[in-house]
Design a protein around this motif. Structure first.
Motif, PDB file in Angstrom:
ATOM      1  N   PRO A 191       7.111  46.928   3.828  1.00 47.58           N
ATOM      2  CA  PRO A 191       5.951  46.025   3.831  1.00 47.58           C
ATOM      3  C   PRO A 191       5.979  45.098   2.617  1.00 47.58           C
ATOM      4  O   PRO A 191       6.672  45.347   1.640  1.00 47.58           O
ATOM      5  CB  PRO A 191       4.756  46.976   3.797  1.00 47.58           C
ATOM      6  CG  PRO A 191       5.283  48.239   3.208  1.00 47.58           C
ATOM      7  CD  PRO A 191       6.726  48.333   3.600  1.00 47.58           C
ATOM      8  N   ARG A 192       5.185  44.038   2.703  1.00 50.86           N
ATOM      9  CA  ARG A 192       5.222  43.007   1.668  1.00 50.86           C
ATOM     10  C   ARG A 192       4.511  43.414   0.387  1.00 50.86           C
ATOM     11  O   ARG A 192       4.698  42.785  -0.657  1.00 50.86           O
ATOM     12  CB  ARG A 192       4.608  41.707   2.190  1.00 50.86           C
ATOM     13  CG  ARG A 192       3.122  41.784   2.466  1.00 50.86           C
ATOM     14  CD  ARG A 192       2.557  40.461   2.951  1.00 50.86           C
ATOM     15  NE  ARG A 192       1.127  40.556   3.184  1.00 50.86           N
ATOM     16  CZ  ARG A 192       0.202  40.421   2.244  1.00 50.86           C
ATOM     17  NH1 ARG A 192       0.571  40.164   0.992  1.00 50.86           N
ATOM     18  NH2 ARG A 192      -1.083  40.532   2.525  1.00 50.86           N
ATOM     19  N   VAL A 193       3.696  44.472   0.435  1.00 49.14           N
ATOM     20  CA  VAL A 193       2.955  44.944  -0.734  1.00 49.14           C
ATOM     21  C   VAL A 193       3.332  46.386  -1.027  1.00 49.14           C
ATOM     22  O   VAL A 193       3.276  47.243  -0.128  1.00 49.14           O
ATOM     23  CB  VAL A 193       1.428  44.838  -0.520  1.00 49.14           C
ATOM     24  CG1 VAL A 193       0.671  45.422  -1.720  1.00 49.14           C
ATOM     25  CG2 VAL A 193       1.004  43.401  -0.270  1.00 49.14           C
ATOM     26  N   GLN A 224       2.974  55.324  -0.029  1.00 49.42           N
ATOM     27  CA  GLN A 224       1.537  55.370  -0.303  1.00 49.42           C
ATOM     28  C   GLN A 224       0.852  54.209   0.428  1.00 49.42           C
ATOM     29  O   GLN A 224       0.523  53.186  -0.174  1.00 49.42           O
ATOM     30  CB  GLN A 224       1.271  55.273  -1.803  1.00 49.42           C
ATOM     31  CG  GLN A 224       1.765  56.481  -2.591  1.00 49.42           C
ATOM     32  CD  GLN A 224       1.463  56.330  -4.070  1.00 49.42           C
ATOM     33  OE1 GLN A 224       2.220  55.725  -4.822  1.00 49.42           O
ATOM     34  NE2 GLN A 224       0.337  56.869  -4.493  1.00 49.42           N
ATOM     35  N   PRO A 225       0.635  54.345   1.730  1.00 48.48           N
ATOM     36  CA  PRO A 225       0.099  53.224   2.511  1.00 48.48           C
ATOM     37  C   PRO A 225      -1.262  52.740   2.034  1.00 48.48           C
ATOM     38  O   PRO A 225      -1.585  51.564   2.163  1.00 48.48           O
ATOM     39  CB  PRO A 225       0.017  53.785   3.939  1.00 48.48           C
ATOM     40  CG  PRO A 225       0.084  55.265   3.789  1.00 48.48           C
ATOM     41  CD  PRO A 225       0.892  55.530   2.571  1.00 48.48           C
ATOM     42  N   GLU A 226      -2.035  53.637   1.417  1.00 47.47           N
ATOM     43  CA  GLU A 226      -3.391  53.272   0.999  1.00 47.47           C
ATOM     44  C   GLU A 226      -3.414  52.249  -0.125  1.00 47.47           C
ATOM     45  O   GLU A 226      -4.431  51.589  -0.352  1.00 47.47           O
ATOM     46  CB  GLU A 226      -4.171  54.529   0.591  1.00 47.47           C
ATOM     47  CG  GLU A 226      -3.690  55.224  -0.673  1.00 47.47           C
ATOM     48  CD  GLU A 226      -2.499  56.144  -0.471  1.00 47.47           C
ATOM     49  OE1 GLU A 226      -2.100  56.819  -1.443  1.00 47.47           O
ATOM     50  OE2 GLU A 226      -1.963  56.195   0.667  1.00 47.47           O
ATOM     51  N   ILE A 227      -2.302  52.076  -0.851  1.00 53.86           N
ATOM     52  CA  ILE A 227      -2.273  51.067  -1.926  1.00 53.86           C
ATOM     53  C   ILE A 227      -1.378  49.885  -1.567  1.00 53.86           C
ATOM     54  O   ILE A 227      -1.112  49.032  -2.406  1.00 53.86           O
ATOM     55  CB  ILE A 227      -1.817  51.680  -3.268  1.00 53.86           C
ATOM     56  CG1 ILE A 227      -0.372  52.178  -3.193  1.00 53.86           C
ATOM     57  CG2 ILE A 227      -2.760  52.795  -3.713  1.00 53.86           C
ATOM     58  CD1 ILE A 227       0.200  52.590  -4.548  1.00 53.86           C
ATOM     59  N   CYS A 228      -0.916  49.835  -0.316  1.00 54.61           N
ATOM     60  CA  CYS A 228       0.064  48.828   0.092  1.00 54.61           C
ATOM     61  C   CYS A 228      -0.461  47.860   1.152  1.00 54.61           C
ATOM     62  O   CYS A 228       0.339  47.138   1.767  1.00 54.61           O
ATOM     63  CB  CYS A 228       1.326  49.510   0.612  1.00 54.61           C
ATOM     64  SG  CYS A 228       2.199  50.483  -0.634  1.00 54.61           S
TER      65      CYS A 228
END
Length: 239
Positions: free
Chosen positions: A116-118, A162-166
Motif C-alpha cells: 500500500p501507498r502508506v 499494521q493496517p490500522e496505521i496504513c
C-alpha cells in the motif's frame, strides 16, 4: 497453460509470501503465470533471526534469503527476479526501474500486486509502492525502446503488517483455503523470519472469518487486498 501473467512487486524477499502467497498459488493453478520482482533481499532489516549467529554478515544473509525466496517461489509456482538493492533504506536505481518496465512490457500482466501507498513503520514498502505504480505508468508510455507498450492493469495492494496505521481499507477478499497448505509450506521456507509464521497464519484465519461473513461462504483462510484504481464492470452483482 495460458500465457497470461501477473506481476508482484515486493520490497523484501519475504513480502510476496506473507501477503500474497495464496493469491500467487491459486492464480498459478488457474493458468496465470506469477512473476515476482523483489527489490531487495531484506538482509539488513528483515533477517533478525539470522543474526543470532554471531558470524552472520549481510553478504551471508543475502545468500540465505535468496535461497529461501527461491524455494518459496518454487512451491507457489512463481518465476522470481531479484533486483538486489540494499534495504533499510531501500533506494531503487534507474537500472532496477528499467528492468521492471521491461518485465511489464514483456509479460503484459493481467494485474499487479504490491504494498500500500502508506506505511509509516516501513518506508521501504512506501518506496516500493511508488516504484511499482510509476513502472506501470512508464510501461504504457510511447517512445521508450523497451519493447511493446503494456496495458493499464489493476494494482492490488496487499495487507500491511499494521493496517490500522496504513490507511488500509480492504475492498477484496480472496479465499485461499484450497492453497493454504501450499502457502504455509512457502512461509516455512523463510527461516530468517520464523516469528512471522504464526502471525500470518492468524492473519489468514482472520481474513477467512471476514470473507465468510461477507458472502456466507466457507473460507477458512483468505487474503485481503485494496485496489488502487476503479474497476469497470457491466453489472454490480457477482457473476
Amino acid at each position: 497453460m495460458s500465457d497470461k501473467s501477473f506481476v508482484v512487486v515486493a520490497a523484501h524477499v519475504g513480502d510476496f509470501v506473507w501477503r500474497a502467497g495464496g493469491a500467487i498459488a491459486c492464480h498459478a493453478e488457474l493458468g496465470l503465470k506469477p512473476i515476482v520482482v523483489c527489490l531487495s533481499y531484506g538482509a539488513y532489516g528483515e533477517s533478525a533471526k539470522l543474526y543470532e549467529d554471531k558470524a552472520m554478515t549481510a553478504a551471508k544473509a543475502r545468500d540465505i534469503r535468496r535461497e529461501e525466496a527461491e524455494n518459496a517461489a518454487k512451491i507457489l509456482g512463481a518465476e522470481i527476479h531479484f533486483l538486489g538493492e540494499e534495504d533499510y533504506p531501500l533506494r531503487p536505481t534507474a537500472e532496477m526501474f528499467e528492468t521492471t518496465v521491461r518485465l511489464l512490457r514483456k509479460h503484459q500482466p493481467a494485474f499487479m500486486m504490491t504494498h500500500p501507498r502508506v506505511d509509516p513503520s516501513n518506508w521501504d514498502h512506501v518506496e516500493t509502492f511508488r516504484f511499482a505504480v510509476e513502472a506501470r505508468q512508464v510501461a504504457q508510455a510511447q517512445g521508450r525502446p523497451w519493447g511493446e507498450i503494456a496495458g493499464a492493469p489493476q494494482v492490488y495492494c496487499f495487507e500491511p503488517h499494521q493496517p490500522e496505521i496504513c490507511e488500509y481499507v480492504p475492498d477484496t477478499y480472496l479465499d485461499i483455503t484450497e492453497v493454504w497448505e501450499q502457502k504455509f509450506a512457502a512461509m516455512q521456507c523463510l527461516k530468517g523470519q520464523v516469528s512471522l509464521w504464526s502471525y500470518y497464519k492468524g492473519v489468514a484465519e482472520k481474513n477467512g472469518n471476514l470473507a465468510r461473513r461477507r458472502n456466507f461462504g466457507s473460507a477458512l483462510y483468505a487474503e485481503s487486498f485494496q485496489r488502487v484504481f476503479p474497476t469497470t464492470m457491466n453489472r454490480l452483482d457477482p457473476v
